[in-house]
Design an enzyme around this catalytic site. Structure first.
Site, PDB file in Angstrom:
ATOM      1  N   TYR A   1     -10.584  28.304  19.306  1.00 36.99           N
ATOM      2  CA  TYR A   1      -9.135  27.793  18.832  1.00 36.99           C
ATOM      3  C   TYR A   1      -8.312  28.365  19.724  1.00 36.99           C
ATOM      4  CZ  TYR A   1     -11.924  28.372  14.218  1.00 36.99           C
ATOM      5  OH  TYR A   1     -12.847  28.046  12.891  1.00 36.99           O
TER       6      TYR A   1
ATOM      7  N   TYR B   1      -8.558  27.114   7.271  1.00 38.44           N
ATOM      8  CA  TYR B   1      -7.700  28.611   7.336  1.00 38.44           C
ATOM      9  C   TYR B   1      -7.378  28.414   8.626  1.00 38.44           C
ATOM     10  CZ  TYR B   1     -12.259  30.895   9.442  1.00 38.44           C
ATOM     11  OH  TYR B   1     -12.866  31.164  10.732  1.00 38.44           O
ATOM     12  N   ARG B   2      -7.774  27.739   9.915  1.00 35.98           N
ATOM     13  CA  ARG B   2      -7.535  28.918  10.941  1.00 35.98           C
ATOM     14  C   ARG B   2      -7.669  27.186  11.897  1.00 35.98           C
ATOM     15  NH1 ARG B   2     -11.920  32.676  12.730  1.00 35.98           N
ATOM     16  NH2 ARG B   2     -11.075  33.504  14.886  1.00 35.98           N
TER      17      ARG B   2
END
Ligand code: ADP
Length: 584
Positions: free
Chosen positions: A115, A497-498
Site C-alpha cells: 500500500y 477498503y484500503r
C-alpha cells in the site's frame, strides 16, 4: 541516509521541495526540527540518497520511498525524516510544520507493504517516523485484558513483552506479518485472524496530536483522572476515533487495545476443496457459521497458487512464464496437497466447546463434494513447515513473517501491490469478484494469488499482485491492471477498503454517492482541522484547500494522456513529480 549535518553541502536543486516551500525554508525547517529532536533524529533525503533496490527488505525498509514502488521510484519521495521521542515533541514538530508549510507524513513503523510502505503521498513531505523512538508498551492490565501502546510497538514486540513480563495469559492478534505496528495497522483498518481480528473495533482510547499541535484524548481519556480509558470506548458526546483512521486529521501518539485472554484451548484446521467452482459454496457456508458465531474468527479461503508461492517460487513448479491455467494449477494442488481452495480456520475454547463447534463445522464443509480436512500436527525436526502449520501460529496470535515467502513467486526481487475489494459475503459475489480479477490478471499477464476472508457480514477479497519492481514494463502492467480493476469493481458496486498511494484519488472518486458528499465532508473536516494543509496531504484522496485542484491528484493513465500539459501552477517540484509519473 544523509544525516542532517550534510544538509549544508546538498545543492538547492537536489532537495526534494514540497509545494510552496523554498529551498531556504526547507533547510530552516530541517535545522529547527533538529533542535527539537536532536540532530541524530533528522535526515534529509534526495534522489541520489534513495536506498538501492537490492538493499531494502522487510527488516530494513527504506523510509524515504516505497519499497515496492510501482510508478517511478522517486514519485513518492520524502524530503526528509524526523523521529520524535514524545508527544510533546510531536506537538512542537507539528507547530513548526505549520510555520514553514512543510507537510508531514506520519507512520508508526511504515511496513505498510503493498500500500506504499512509509512513503508519503505528496512528494517532498517529511516522514514523521513515530515508531523509531516512541516504541514502549505503556501499560498492561491483567484484570481488564487491555494495553496502552506507543506507535512503534510491533506485534513481535508486544508478544515478546507479554511473554517476558508475566502476562502469558494474554494473547495478541496479529495480521499476516508480525513486524508491523499494532497502532499503525489498526489506524489503517487492518485485520488479523483470532476472534479479536477486527483491529479498529478492538481499540479503546487514543491520544492524538491535532494538525495545529494541540493534543487531545478520545473516549474516557478526555475525563481528567479517568480510570476507564482502555475499557469504555465511547466516552461522552460525538465519537471521533473513526476520523483518525485512514485519514489526515491527527497523529496518534498512544492507543489502547483489548487483548484476548487465553481461551483455554485451541485447535486450527484445514479443509481442502478440489474444484475451482467450489468457491461459492464455501463462502455461503462460512457466512452462515460466522454470523451465527459457530466460527469465532475470520478464516481464510486461499487459492492454490497462494499456498504454492508460500512454499517456493513458480520456477519450482513449472517452466511456464505465462499465467497458469486450470490443469497446471490442478497439478500443483495435487503436488503440494492443498485444494483449489483451502480454508484455514481455528476454534477457541475448552475441548467440550470446541467439540460441539467442530461437529457443525465439519458437517457443513464436508457436504461439499470432494472436501477433506486435517488438523495441524507439530512440526517434525528437519521438516519444512506446511502452510497449515504456519497458519496455526498466525491464527493463535503468534507473530511471524512466513507470508513474505510468496512475494518471490515470479522474481527474487518480488514486490507486492495489494487490491482489496469488499463485497457481500455471498457465494455469488465471491465468484463474480474472482472471475473479474482472474480476467484482468490473464489480460495483464499475472497469476492470480488471493484469499477471501469473511470478516463479519462482509467479504474481504485480498488479491496479491506480485511483480518485479526492477522491470519497468512489468510495473506498468501491474499499475494498469489494478487501475482497471478498481473501475471494474466500482461498476459492480464493490469498493476497496484500503489502497496503494497511487490509487488513493481514483478510489476516493469511486466513493461518489450523493454527488461526492463523502469526499466533500472529508474535505470540510480537513480544512477546519488543518487550515494550513500540513498533515499527510492526499491520504485517502483527501487534499487540503491549499493544495486541492492544483494537479497533485493522480488521474487514471488514460485521462493523464490527454492532460500531459496539466502541470500545477508555480510548482517546480510538482512539475517534476508529475512528469516522472507520466514516464509510465
Ligand atoms: P505498519 O507498519 O503496521 O504497516 P504503518 O506505520 O505503515 O503501519 O501505518 C499505516 C498507515 O497508517 C500509514 O501510512 C499512515 O497513513 C497511518 N498511520 C500510521 N501510524 C499513524 C499514527 N500514529 N498517526 C496517524 N496515522 C498513522
Amino acid at each position: 541516509m544523509p544525516p542532517i549535518e550534510h544538509l549544508a553541502s546538498i545543492p538547492d536543486e537536489t532537495l526534494i521541495l514540497p509545494p510552496d516551500v523554498s529551498a531556504t525554508a526547507l533547510r530552516e525547517a530541517l535545522n529547527q526540527l533538529a533542535k527539537i529532536v536532536g540532530s541524530n533524529n533528522v535526515q534529509v533525503h534526495t534522489k541520489e540518497s534513495m536506498k538501492p533496490d537490492d538493499e531494502g527488505h522487510y527488516y530494513n525498509l527504506p523510509k524515504e520511498h516505497d519499497l515496492f514502488y510501482i510508478l517511478e521510484k522517486d514519485t513518492f519521495l520524502a524530503s526528509g525524516l524526523v523521529a520524535p521521542g514524545s508527544t510533546e515533541e510531536v506537538s512542537q514538530i507539528v507547530k513548526l510544520a505549520n510555520k514553514y508549510l512543510v507537510p508531514l507524513w506520519p507512520v508508526s513503523i511504515g511496513r505498510n507493504l503493498g500500500y506504499g510502505g512509509s512513503a508519503p503521498r505528496l512528494r517532498g513531505s517529511i516522514v514523521l517516523d513515530l515508531g523509531a523512538r516512541m516504541n514502549k508498551v505503556l501499560d498492561v492490565s491483567v484484570r481488564d485484558c487491555t494495553c496502552l501502546l506507543e506507535p512503534g510497538v510491533s506485534y513481535f514486540a508486544l508478544h515478546d513483552y507479554l511473554q517476558k513480563n508475566g502476562f502469558k495469559n494474554l494473547w495478541i492478534d496479529n495480521p499476516d506479518l508480525g513486524g508491523g505496528s499494532v497502532v499503525g495497522n489498526a489506524l489503517d483498518r487492518g485485520a488479523g485472524y483470532t476472534p479479536y481480528g477486527e483491529h479498529f473495533s478492538m481499540h479503546c482510547g487514543m491520544e492524538v496530536v491535532l494538525p495545529t499541535g494541540e493534543v487531545m484524548r478520545t473516549g474516557m481519556g478526555s475525563l481528567p483522572g479517568s480510570n476507564t480509558w482502555q475499557t469504555f470506548q465511547y466516552g461522552y458526546g460525538p465519537y471521533p476515533d473513526g476520523i483518525f483512521t485512514q485519514s489526515n486529521y491527527g497523529i496518534v501518539t498512544k492507543m489502547g487495545f483489548w487483548l484476548m485472554p487465553d481461551p483455554g484451548g485451541y485447535q486450527s484446521y484445514l479443509f481442502t476443496f478440489q474444484n475451482d467452482s467450489d468457491l461459492p459454496a464455501i463462502v455461503e457456508s462460512v457466512r452462515i457459521l460466522r454470523i451465527g458465531m459457530v466460527i469465532q474468527n475470520s478464516p481464510t479461503i486461499r487459492n492454490t497458487l497462494l499456498d504454492a508461492a508460500t512454499y517456493g517460487p513458480k520456477s519450482d513448479y513449472t517452466t511456464s512464464e505465462k499465467p497458469l491455467q486450470d490443469s497446471e494449477i490442478d497439478e500443483i494442488a495435487n503436488k503440494i496437497k492443498v485444494g483449489r481452495w483451502s480454508l484455514y480456520g481455528a476454534m477457541y475454547g475448552p475441548k467440550p466447546m470446541r467439540d460441539l463447534q467442530w461437529e457443525t463445522i465439519k458437517a457443513t464443509f464436508m457436504k461439499i463434494p470432494g472436501a477433506k480436512y486435517e488438523f495441524a500436527q507439530p512440526v517434525a525436526e528437519g521438516e519444512k513447515m506446511s502452510v497449515l502449520q504456519m497458519r496455526d501460529e498466525t491464527l493463535r496470535g503468534l507473530p511471524n513473517t512466513y507470508e513474505l515467502g510468496w512475494l518471490n513467486w515470479t522474481s527474487p526481487r518480488g514486490s507486492l501491490l495489494g487490491f482489496s475489494p469488499i463485497s457481500p459475503a455471498s457465494g455469488f459475489d465471491a465468484n463474480k469478484q474472482y472471475q473479474m480479477v482472474l480476467k484482468r490478471f490473464q489480460e495483464f499477464g499475472f497469476d492470480y494469488l488471493g484469499t477471501f476472508i469473511v470478516g463479519w457480514r462482509e467479504l474481504h477479497h485480498i488479491v496479491c499482485l506480485t511483480f518485479d519492481k526492477t522491470n519497468p514494463s512489468e510495473r506498468k502492467r501491474a499499475h494498469r491492471c489494478i487501475e482497471a480493476l478498481i473501475d471494474d469493481a466500482a461498476a459492480e458496486g464493490y469498493g476497496e477498503y484500503r489502497t496503494h498511494l497511487c490509487y488513493m484519488d481514483q478510489l476516493a472518486s469511486a466513493y461518489s454517492w450523493g454527488n461526492g458528499a463523502s469526499l466533500k465532508f472529508n474535505e470540510q473536516l480537513k480544512d477546519s482541522l488543518d487550515p494550513n494543509g500540513i498533515l499527510a496531504p492526499g491520504k485517502s484522496g483527501v487534499w487540503p484547500a491549499r493544495l486541492r485542484g492544483r494537479g497533485f491528484e493522480l488521474k487514471r493513465s488514460t485521462e493523464r494522456k490527454s492532460e500531459s500539459t496539466m502541470i500545477a501552477k508555480n510548482q517546480p517540484s510538482n512539475r517534476r513529480s508529475i512528469s516522472s509519473h507520466l514516464k509510465l
